[in-house]
Enzyme design. Structure first.
Site, short mmCIF file in Angstrom:
data_model
loop_
_atom_site.label_atom_id
_atom_site.label_comp_id
_atom_site.label_asym_id
_atom_site.label_seq_id
_atom_site.Cartn_x
_atom_site.Cartn_y
_atom_site.Cartn_z
N GLU A 90 -10.40 -5.17 3.95
CA GLU A 90 -9.87 -6.35 4.67
C GLU A 90 -8.90 -7.15 3.77
OE1 GLU A 90 -13.02 -8.90 6.47
OE2 GLU A 90 -12.12 -10.54 5.36
N ARG A 140 -4.78 -12.86 -4.93
CA ARG A 140 -5.37 -14.15 -4.56
C ARG A 140 -5.54 -15.02 -5.82
NH1 ARG A 140 -9.74 -13.79 0.43
NH2 ARG A 140 -8.68 -12.17 1.59
N ARG A 173 -5.34 8.71 -28.00
CA ARG A 173 -6.75 8.46 -28.29
C ARG A 173 -7.19 9.30 -29.48
NH1 ARG A 173 -10.40 10.05 -24.62
NH2 ARG A 173 -11.91 8.44 -25.21
N MET A 185 -28.66 -21.78 11.72
CA MET A 185 -27.78 -22.01 12.87
C MET A 185 -26.40 -22.49 12.41
SD MET A 185 -29.09 -21.20 15.82
CE MET A 185 -29.53 -19.72 14.94
N HIS A 228 -15.88 -2.90 3.40
CA HIS A 228 -15.13 -3.34 4.60
C HIS A 228 -14.29 -4.56 4.19
CE1 HIS A 228 -14.71 -6.28 7.88
NE2 HIS A 228 -14.65 -5.26 8.72
N ASN A 229 -14.90 -5.48 3.50
CA ASN A 229 -14.18 -6.69 3.10
C ASN A 229 -13.09 -6.40 2.07
OD1 ASN A 229 -16.00 -7.90 4.78
ND2 ASN A 229 -16.49 -9.57 3.41
N SER A 246 -19.84 -8.06 10.81
CA SER A 246 -18.43 -8.46 10.72
C SER A 246 -17.90 -8.88 12.08
CB SER A 246 -17.59 -7.29 10.21
OG SER A 246 -16.23 -7.68 10.22
N GLY A 247 -16.91 -9.76 12.01
CA GLY A 247 -16.23 -10.18 13.24
C GLY A 247 -16.02 -11.68 13.32
N GLY A 248 -16.52 -12.38 12.29
CA GLY A 248 -16.35 -13.83 12.30
C GLY A 248 -17.07 -14.45 13.49
N LYS A 308 -20.45 -3.09 4.03
CA LYS A 308 -19.80 -4.34 4.46
C LYS A 308 -18.92 -4.89 3.33
CE LYS A 308 -18.53 -7.86 6.81
NZ LYS A 308 -18.50 -9.08 6.18
C1 6PG Z 1 -16.06 -10.43 8.50
C2 6PG Z 1 -15.40 -11.14 7.37
C3 6PG Z 1 -16.24 -12.26 6.90
C4 6PG Z 1 -15.44 -13.18 5.97
C5 6PG Z 1 -15.58 -12.73 4.55
C6 6PG Z 1 -14.34 -12.75 3.71
O1 6PG Z 1 -16.16 -9.23 8.35
O2 6PG Z 1 -16.42 -11.05 9.48
O3 6PG Z 1 -15.19 -10.27 6.30
O4 6PG Z 1 -17.40 -11.74 6.38
O5 6PG Z 1 -14.16 -13.28 6.38
O6 6PG Z 1 -16.52 -13.58 4.04
O7 6PG Z 1 -14.17 -13.98 3.22
P1 6PG Z 1 -13.34 -14.40 1.94
O8 6PG Z 1 -11.91 -14.11 2.26
O9 6PG Z 1 -13.64 -15.86 1.92
O10 6PG Z 1 -13.85 -13.68 0.75
#
Ligand code: 6PG
Length: 617
Positions: free
Chosen positions: A345, A439, A590, A162, A341-342, A283-285, A338
């Site tokens: 992101e 980063r 090479r 939770m 996806h990140n 995904s979506g927080g 996923k």
């Molecule tokens: C999502 C996000 C979520 C989170 C990641 C990235 O799709 O809801 O991607 O999973 O933001 O964990 O986090 P970091 O920036 O901490 O790697």
């Protein structure tokens, strides 16, 4: 179950009466030979017991109403045999040798001590089930059993963990009328989690638990459980704890950001026990989980069909009302998608940071927000743009809060995994990789401060053509999405997942961090090979906006503002559209120092050559 003399028949009969179920005595199923052997006081061995247990196992399958069975079931292998195709709740009547021997003698029920001894040597107490000490009254034994007995559960699914995401997902499900059980451990720091959740929801369809066994028992069968805890070792530990409580055909789902190889490994282990495993990228927080996330499912299709109705109710809906969740492929496919996806992101976030970087010498945060607001309803719209606009406008007192945020960007690993995958698979996904590296650079704050001291760079206001900036942004976003999709396609080929890229984009059109108008625009442009750059509209857009992007990148260079992701997209475009690259020199190098051989432009590609490049030799 329990050794002879532990009271199985007495307890079993009374329990059957109480539960209004038929009672069965396993002893009545013994073949004649076993009965004769026992009557002579000779202990039975495995060979004697197996046919008897097989008969019992088949008989149990026919008990339509179920029943209470008194059976010694001393060994784990015996219990496994009986449980095959049968759902059994084990009740172990526990007592020591002396207690049982004493009882038998007082009840005038003679059993030779060696026979009882052999029962104890065969006994392998179960690590699961209800354990009841026989040193209590019959009433109290029955009371204890009925209290602990898990009568068929009523919750449609259960959520473990939770934390922010688990809590939001549970609330989301409850709001859609899905009967949900929730579990959280009850350590000192977390002991209020479940009581607080129950207070917050006050929903009749929720059941809260801090004991895993009771949580599992509260679920309809086959059980559908989603784990929402931090990825890595905690997931393995939870699976280890859960597995003995699950039965074949139960469906376990991992909704965390797990590495796809972990998901594959876990699926294989659980498969051996007949338990289905789905790795779901969610995904979506917090808001997404609460109102409707995007869910990327990987695993056994057969089990997906059984949870589809729940996932579709919980998921975000796209502009056509279609749920943003789909079965995307076997085993680790959902979690890999996923991860990418990140990775995308990371690229998208870095691009917005670069827009902010190029605009901030001339505009304040409010003014930058105004520029982005203009884009908010068009083809550049999306979740990250909206979030950035809000961040830019947020004030703390008279100051912009953003200016007080330390410029060190952290990460939890998925970005790095996506870049590693690109390197492993040989896919030029430079944008997500660059974003990860940026980063890392950001975290080298002290070094940056130290090295910047002698440079005395003056930032000065310049006029940025915001239309060109928007084109540059869209250009880079297309490249970023294209690279991510190529990465998914290559992994899918390697793993034989047969991922449908259009389906992936559809799942991303709402609910997730990548949610944007661009995704909807890209879907029809994927074509049969999934290569966006082959689509004439995409190609022409990139061709026509290339000069806008190069202008922005040049402006960044003049200002000495790092724009690594914008530049990376431009460099990628230059390279991928260059028919004759300079890699001939790399191959020649090479070959010159290592005789690694090269192919010739004037010869077929299956032929290899090596030359002596030494001008003196
Ligand atoms: C999502 C996000 C979520 C989170 C990641 C990235 O799709 O809801 O991607 O999973 O933001 O964990 O986090 P970091 O920036 O901490 O790697």
């Amino acid at each position: 179950m329990g050794v002879s003399g532990s009271g199985k028949t007495t307890v079993g009969k009374r329990l059957a009466e109480k539960l209004e179920l038929p009672f069965y005595d396993a002893d009545t199923f013994h073949p004649q030979a076993n009965i004769e052997k026992m009557s002579k006081g000779i202990p039975l061995n495995d060979t004697d017991r197996i046919p008897w247990l097989r008969t019992l196992q088949l008989a149990i399958s026919d008990w339509e109403k179920g029943g209470v069975l008194a059976c010694s079931a001393l060994k784990e292998s015996y219990r496994e045999l009986l449980s095959k195709n049968n759902q059994i709740e084990w009740i172990y009547l526990q007592g020591d040798f002396e207690t049982i021997q004493h009882r038998m003698s007082t009840r005038d029920h003679f059993m030779p001590p060696e026979m009882l001894q052999s029962q104890f040597s065969d006994l392998e107490p179960p690590s699961y089930g209800i354990h009841i000490s026989i040193t209590q009254s019959l009433d109290s034994i029955i009371e204890q059993i009925t209290r602990q007995l898990s009568l068929p559960g009523t919750s449609q699914w259960g959520i473990i963990g939770m934390g922010v995401m688990g809590r939001s997902l549970a609330k989301n499900a409850l709001s859609k009328g899905i009967a949900t059980s929730v579990y959280n451990r009850s350590t000192e720091e977390e002991k209020e989690v479940i009581p607080n959740f129950l207070k917050e929801t006050e929903d009749l369809a929720v059941q809260g638990f801090t004991h895993l066994k009771n949580f599992v028992s509260s679920l309809e069968t086959p059980r559908k459980i989603v784990i929402m805890i931090p990825a890595g070792a905690p997931v393995d530990e939870m699976i280890d704890e859960l597995t003995p409580l699950l039965r074949p055909d139960d469906i376990l789902m991992d909704g965390g950001n797990s590495h796809f190889l972990d998901t594959q490994r876990r699926e294989m282990i659980l498969q051996q026990r007949g338990i289905h495993y789905l790795g779901i990228g969610i995904s979506g927080g917090e808001q997404g989980a609460l109102k409707g996330p995007s869910m990327m499912v990987g695993g056994s299709k057969q089990s997906y069909v059984q949870v589809k109705h729940i996932l579709e109710l919980v998921a975000a809906k796209n502009y056509q009302g279609i749920p943003c969740t789909a079965y995307l492929g076997p085993n680790g496919a959902g979690h890999f998608i996923k991860t990418i996806h990140n990775g995308i992101e990371y690229g998208e976030m870095q691009l917005l940071a670069e827009l902010y970087a190029i605009l901030r010498p001339s505009l304040n945060n409010d003014e930058i927000a105004q520029v982005l607001l203009e884009w908010k309803n068009g083809e550049a719209s999306g979740f990250l743009l909206e979030t950035t606009i809000e961040i830019l406008q947020k004030k703390e007192g008279d100051d912009f809060l953003l200016e007080k945020v330390l410029d060190k960007a952290a990460g939890k690993g998925t970005g790095t995994w996506s870049a590693i995958s690109a390197l492993e698979l040989g896919v030029p996904a430079g944008m997500m990789s660059t974003a990860v590296l940026e980063r890392f650079i950001s975290s080298l704050k002290e070094q940056r401060e130290r090295l910047s001291k002698q440079l005395k760079v003056e930032s000065y206001a310049v006029t940025v053509d915001t239309e060109k900036l928007k084109s540059a942004y869209q250009f880079a976003r297309i490249v970023n999405h294209h690279q991510g999709l190529q990465l998914i396609a290559t992994r899918s080929l390697e793993q034989n997942w047969k991922v449908d890229l259009a389906e992936v984009l559809k799942v991303w059109t709402n609910g997730c961090i990548l949610r944007s108008e661009l995704l909807t625009l890209l879907i029809p442009k994927l074509g049969s090979n999934g290569n966006l750059l082959d689509h004439p509209e995409i190609y022409n857009f990139l061709r026509q906006t290339e000069s806008d992007l190069s202008e922005i990148v040049l402006l960044g260079m003049e200002q000495r503002t790092p724009l690594p992701c914008l530049s990376s997209s431009l460099q990628y475009w230059y390279s991928i559209t260059e028919a004759s690259s300079s890699a001939n020199l790399i191959q020649a190098q090479r070959d010159a120092f290592g005789a690694h051989s090269y192919k010739r432009t004037d010869r077929p590609e299956n032929e290899s050559f090596t030359s002596n490049w030494d001008l003196n030799g």
